[in-house]
Design an enzyme around this catalytic site. Structure first.
Site, short mmCIF file in Angstrom:
data_model
loop_
_atom_site.label_atom_id
_atom_site.label_comp_id
_atom_site.label_asym_id
_atom_site.label_seq_id
_atom_site.Cartn_x
_atom_site.Cartn_y
_atom_site.Cartn_z
N CYS A 105 -11.82 -14.85 18.04
CA CYS A 105 -12.75 -15.94 17.14
C CYS A 105 -13.61 -16.08 16.64
O CYS A 105 -14.60 -15.06 16.59
CB CYS A 105 -12.78 -16.96 18.23
SG CYS A 105 -11.55 -17.54 19.51
N ARG A 109 -10.70 -11.41 11.58
CA ARG A 109 -11.19 -10.97 12.54
C ARG A 109 -10.40 -11.91 13.41
O ARG A 109 -9.79 -11.43 14.65
CB ARG A 109 -12.68 -11.96 13.26
CG ARG A 109 -14.17 -11.83 12.87
CD ARG A 109 -14.27 -12.73 13.19
NE ARG A 109 -15.18 -12.37 14.42
CZ ARG A 109 -16.15 -11.34 15.32
NH1 ARG A 109 -16.82 -10.64 14.30
NH2 ARG A 109 -16.62 -11.27 16.16
N TRP A 155 -8.46 -17.57 18.44
CA TRP A 155 -7.75 -17.16 19.46
C TRP A 155 -6.91 -17.08 20.39
O TRP A 155 -7.98 -17.11 21.11
CB TRP A 155 -8.42 -14.86 18.94
CG TRP A 155 -7.54 -14.39 19.34
CD1 TRP A 155 -7.32 -14.57 21.04
CD2 TRP A 155 -6.13 -13.42 18.52
NE1 TRP A 155 -6.40 -13.09 20.95
CE2 TRP A 155 -6.28 -12.49 19.87
CE3 TRP A 155 -6.46 -13.01 17.43
CZ2 TRP A 155 -4.90 -11.44 19.31
CZ3 TRP A 155 -5.57 -11.96 16.71
CH2 TRP A 155 -4.70 -11.12 17.83
N ASN A 205 -16.83 -18.90 21.23
CA ASN A 205 -16.01 -17.60 21.51
C ASN A 205 -15.69 -17.40 23.09
O ASN A 205 -17.10 -17.59 23.48
CB ASN A 205 -16.61 -16.77 20.41
CG ASN A 205 -16.05 -17.20 19.25
OD1 ASN A 205 -15.85 -18.05 18.60
ND2 ASN A 205 -16.91 -16.62 18.04
N GLY A 206 -15.08 -16.60 23.49
CA GLY A 206 -15.09 -16.17 24.88
C GLY A 206 -14.65 -16.81 25.49
O GLY A 206 -13.62 -17.05 25.46
N GLU A 256 -5.64 9.59 17.10
CA GLU A 256 -6.11 8.44 15.74
C GLU A 256 -5.26 7.97 15.03
O GLU A 256 -4.96 7.06 14.67
CB GLU A 256 -7.18 8.72 15.84
CG GLU A 256 -8.38 8.11 14.71
CD GLU A 256 -7.61 7.01 14.36
OE1 GLU A 256 -8.00 5.88 15.90
OE2 GLU A 256 -8.04 6.22 13.27
N LYS A 273 -3.54 4.12 14.42
CA LYS A 273 -3.25 3.94 13.05
C LYS A 273 -2.12 3.25 12.38
O LYS A 273 -1.85 2.30 12.01
CB LYS A 273 -4.73 4.38 12.20
CG LYS A 273 -4.69 4.01 10.94
CD LYS A 273 -6.42 4.23 10.88
CE LYS A 273 -6.54 3.12 12.12
NZ LYS A 273 -7.94 3.04 13.14
N GLU A 315 -1.26 0.81 14.73
CA GLU A 315 -1.70 -0.72 14.41
C GLU A 315 -1.15 -1.64 13.55
O GLU A 315 -1.20 -3.15 13.17
CB GLU A 315 -2.97 -0.49 14.47
CG GLU A 315 -4.06 -0.38 15.82
CD GLU A 315 -5.25 -0.47 14.91
OE1 GLU A 315 -6.01 -0.96 15.68
OE2 GLU A 315 -5.69 0.45 14.03
N HIS A 370 7.25 20.32 27.80
CA HIS A 370 6.86 19.78 28.92
C HIS A 370 8.08 18.33 29.07
O HIS A 370 7.93 17.82 30.25
CB HIS A 370 5.64 19.74 29.56
CG HIS A 370 5.49 21.14 29.75
ND1 HIS A 370 5.65 21.84 30.57
CD2 HIS A 370 3.95 21.94 28.51
CE1 HIS A 370 4.97 23.28 30.09
NE2 HIS A 370 4.21 22.85 29.04
N LYS A 406 -10.63 -7.47 15.34
CA LYS A 406 -11.64 -6.96 14.39
C LYS A 406 -12.61 -5.99 15.68
O LYS A 406 -12.63 -5.34 15.86
CB LYS A 406 -11.93 -7.52 13.18
CG LYS A 406 -13.29 -6.51 13.02
CD LYS A 406 -12.80 -5.17 12.30
CE LYS A 406 -13.17 -3.88 11.72
NZ LYS A 406 -12.78 -2.72 11.89
C1 F6R Z 1 -8.81 1.38 15.42
C2 F6R Z 1 -8.89 0.54 15.95
C3 F6R Z 1 -9.99 -0.21 17.60
C4 F6R Z 1 -11.49 -0.11 17.50
C5 F6R Z 1 -11.93 -1.34 18.81
C6 F6R Z 1 -13.38 -0.69 18.75
O1 F6R Z 1 -8.52 0.56 13.87
O2 F6R Z 1 -9.95 -0.37 14.73
O3 F6R Z 1 -9.04 0.19 17.75
O4 F6R Z 1 -11.65 1.14 17.24
O5 F6R Z 1 -11.41 -1.95 19.27
O6 F6R Z 1 -14.02 -1.51 18.42
P1 F6R Z 1 -15.21 -0.96 18.07
O7 F6R Z 1 -15.55 0.33 17.60
O8 F6R Z 1 -15.92 -2.24 16.70
O9 F6R Z 1 -16.36 -1.08 19.27
#
Ligand code: F6R
Length: 616
Positions: free
Chosen positions: A2, A27, A76, A102-103, A486, A490, A493, A509, A611
């Site tokens: 949010c 966000r 959100w 927010n929260g 990673e 990506k 996502e 395995h 985000k």
């Molecule tokens: C992947 C991504 C998320 C963040 C995770 C941690 O592209 O963006 O997996 O890496 O939510 O976020 P931060 O780094 O802000 O603690």
């Protein structure tokens, strides 16, 4: 997650609030709303809110929406579906109080029941609405006291902003576990949950700490701490943030993710700048606030982060173990706190986070500190909650990262870990020659990242082919395994394809059973001590008709793969073997990006993701 914006000043609030909400779109949200306090002594509160995008709200905003004090929100959904009624702001029964939040209020169900028993008609399914009623029903004299009184009843996390028709010159905000930043203008004041919504207006900011409230009026701000149901003022000085507002514009790029991927070489230079010592083959990390003796006393390193930050943390732990020969591992911060971890005095805990606001990581840091552990941060956002909670750390200087899919911040996390591992290594057994070798490698690295990025056009077609598969494997070994994790992260996502990471050595395995021409494998195969074994595994995949994309070095000989095998090879420049993981990661970002593009997805706003994740 949010987003909150607020304004008090001489301009009309609504356009500014809507513009600010637009800046928070990245966000992640599913509804939006604003409220303003109308002009005149008998100030009226006007509110408009709607499920959908900020532009839908803008289009349908009533003509008469004048007011120079206001708050706005992108929601959100947590309590109740995404619909007009559940969107914020929420009002009290009389329509005098508007709250954006927010929260999560953990005891909302009990408070809702209590309010219903008291005859209050709750109109939404949300936890936030209880706050509006509690504030509206408070008999305290000032708005600050009313808010404090309401918050004394609440358990949970919040960043919130409150309007009250009887206190029409101000917005009162409060914070507990959810970010809030005050922006200081010239006879006007702003508030937002993210710097992105402020920087076009001001770069002078003040941060709120957990447990604090603040009042903003056109002439300034006052911060308070809640105490004994009331409030007492606490001093706060404003700081200037060093940020270029252009960083929040995608410019000629089709998305923020694209822009941020291409920014990696300069971002990498920034995190290294002034921190490398060629002469002694080490790094200088003043922010750690630890001298050689402190560093030598460390017996173990434990890295904590979430999602991609956790995967890069795994690369980082590998670097520490390799260069400093200190046992090191990484753990998902979201799990750590719940297993009652043993906190050791001679362990260095490292919290890694782009946003510095991820609640799971923040709570892990707090748990470590509560038990007397020493925790430092690798954080991008200056002044963020995690940065402030840690005892020292390394700022990542990646610049603002807007896209949900993290790229440049992750590269800088890796480099931050390299600097840390180098310093830890050089107060132990890492030789000056090896130190110098790595310093030189780090100096070459930004240019090599640029080389990988220059290969982007060659990755468009293989990415589109990968996007056709419903399910993919990403594989790597040892240093290459977190790279594969990673890469898979990506890919899933933003392309929404099922992408699973495995150690290459584990294929036989179990997962090999799934390999067939419909299931491609993206393999990370650096030129290192495991090349031959990695190549052997590729042959096993190819023999079963599995298409391959191999991210590798020019020196690697893939051998005689079956002539009918579908193999695409991506060569990246070699650096020192310890630094190679990040160069192998960059093409995986590009593959994910172009796969998502070929599927026509909204890359900066991947479905269901936000985000920064500020709720557990
Ligand atoms: C992947 C991504 C998320 C963040 C995770 C941690 O592209 O963006 O997996 O890496 O939510 O976020 P931060 O780094 O802000 O603690």
């Amino acid at each position: 997650m949010c987003g909150i914006v607020g304004y008090v000043g001489s301009q009309q609030a609504a356009p500014l609030l809507l513009e600010g909400l637009g800046r928070l779109e990245h966000r992640g949200y599913d509804s939006a709303g604003i409220a303003v306090l109308g002009p005149g002594k008998e100030s009226r509160l006007r509110m408009a809110k709607k499920a959908g995008r900020v532009r839908d709200l803008t289009e349908e905003l009533p003509k008469r929406f004048a007011g120079r004090v206001g708050v706005g929100h992108t929601r959100w959904a947590t309590h109740g579906p995404a619909n007009d009624l559940n969107a914020h702001p929420h009002l009290d029964t009389k329509g005098d109080v508007a709250v954006v939040h927010n929260g999560i209020i953990d005891n909302a169900a009990a408070l809702r029941a209590e309010l219903t028993d008291a005859g209050v008609d709750l109109v939404s399914d949300t936890d936030t609405e209880v706050l509006a009623h509690l504030i509206g029903r408070s008999e305290a004299e000032t708005l600050e006291e009313k808010v404090a009184e309401a918050l004394a009843r609440v358990e949970g996390t919040y960043g919130l902003a409150v309007l009250h028709a009887a206190f029409a010159d101000r917005v009162v905000v409060a914070r507990n576990g959810s970010p809030l930043i005050i922006g200081i203008g010239d006879h006007e004041m702003f508030v937002a949950s993210d710097l992105a919504a402020l920087v076009r207006y001001t770069t002078r900011v003040a941060h709120l700490d957990d447990g604090e409230l603040a009042t903003i009026t056109a002439e300034g701000f006052t911060t308070y701490r809640r105490d004994h149901g009331g409030v007492s003022a606490v001093p706060r000085t404003a700081t200037e943030v060093d940020v270029d507002p252009a960083a929040y514009d995608a410019g000629e790029h089709e998305s923020f993710m694209h822009k941020e991927m291409l920014e990696q070489p300069e971002a990498a230079e920034r995190v290294l700048r002034g921190r490398l010592d060629e002469r002694f083959g080490t790094s200088h990390l003043g922010g750690l606030e630890m001298d050689a003796r402190d560093l030598r006393a460390i017996r173990r390193v434990k890295v904590l982060g979430c999602g991609s930050a956790y995967y890069v943390g795994q690369m980082g732990a590998g670097l520490v173990e390799e260069l400093a020969r200190i046992p090191a591992d990484a753990e998902a911060a979201s799990e750590f706190r719940y297993r009652n971890p043993i906190i050791e005095p001679d362990t260095l805990y490292v919290a890694v986070s782009q946003s510095g606001e991820t609640i799971d990581t923040l709570l892990a840091v707090q748990e470590i500190r509560r038990k007397g552990g020493r925790v430092v941060g690798l954080v991008n956002v200056v002044g963020s909650a995690i940065a402030r909670e840690c005892e020292g750390g390394i700022y990542l200087h990646a610049g603002p990262e807007v896209a949900v899919a993290s790229t440049k911040a992750l590269t800088n996390m890796f480099l931050g870990f390299t600097l840390l591992a180098l310093q830890l290594g050089r107060v132990r057994d890492l030789s000056i020659a090896d130190g110098r070798r790595l310093v030189a490698g780090l100096q070459r690295l930004p240019g090599q990242v640029a080389e990988v990025l220059a290969g982007e056009p060659d990755l468009v077609a293989p990415a589109a082919r990968l996007a056709e598969a419903e399910s993919l494997f990403f594989v790597g070994r040892v240093r290459g395994y977190p790279v594969a994790r990673e890469g898979a992260q990506k890919f899933k996502e933003i392309s929404y394809r099922h992408a699973e990471a495995y150690q290459t050595s584990e294929l036989k395995h179990g997962p090999l059973a799934l390999i067939d021409p419909r299931v491609p494998t993206v393999a990370v195969v650096p030129h290192d001590e495991l090349t031959d074994r990695n190549v052997g595994a590729l042959h096993e995949v190819a023999a079963r008709g599995g298409p391959l994309v191999v991210v590798t070095h020019a020196e690697v000989d893939l051998g005689d793969l079956p002539s009918q095998a579908s193999v695409h090879r991506i060569d990246v420049p070699r650096n020192e073997r310890e630094l190679d993981p990040i160069l192998l990661t960059v093409p995986l970002q590009l593959l994910a990006y172009h796969a998502a593009q070929s599927l026509g997805h909204d890359i900066d706003k991947p479905r269901n993701l936000a985000k920064s994740v500020t709720v557990e």
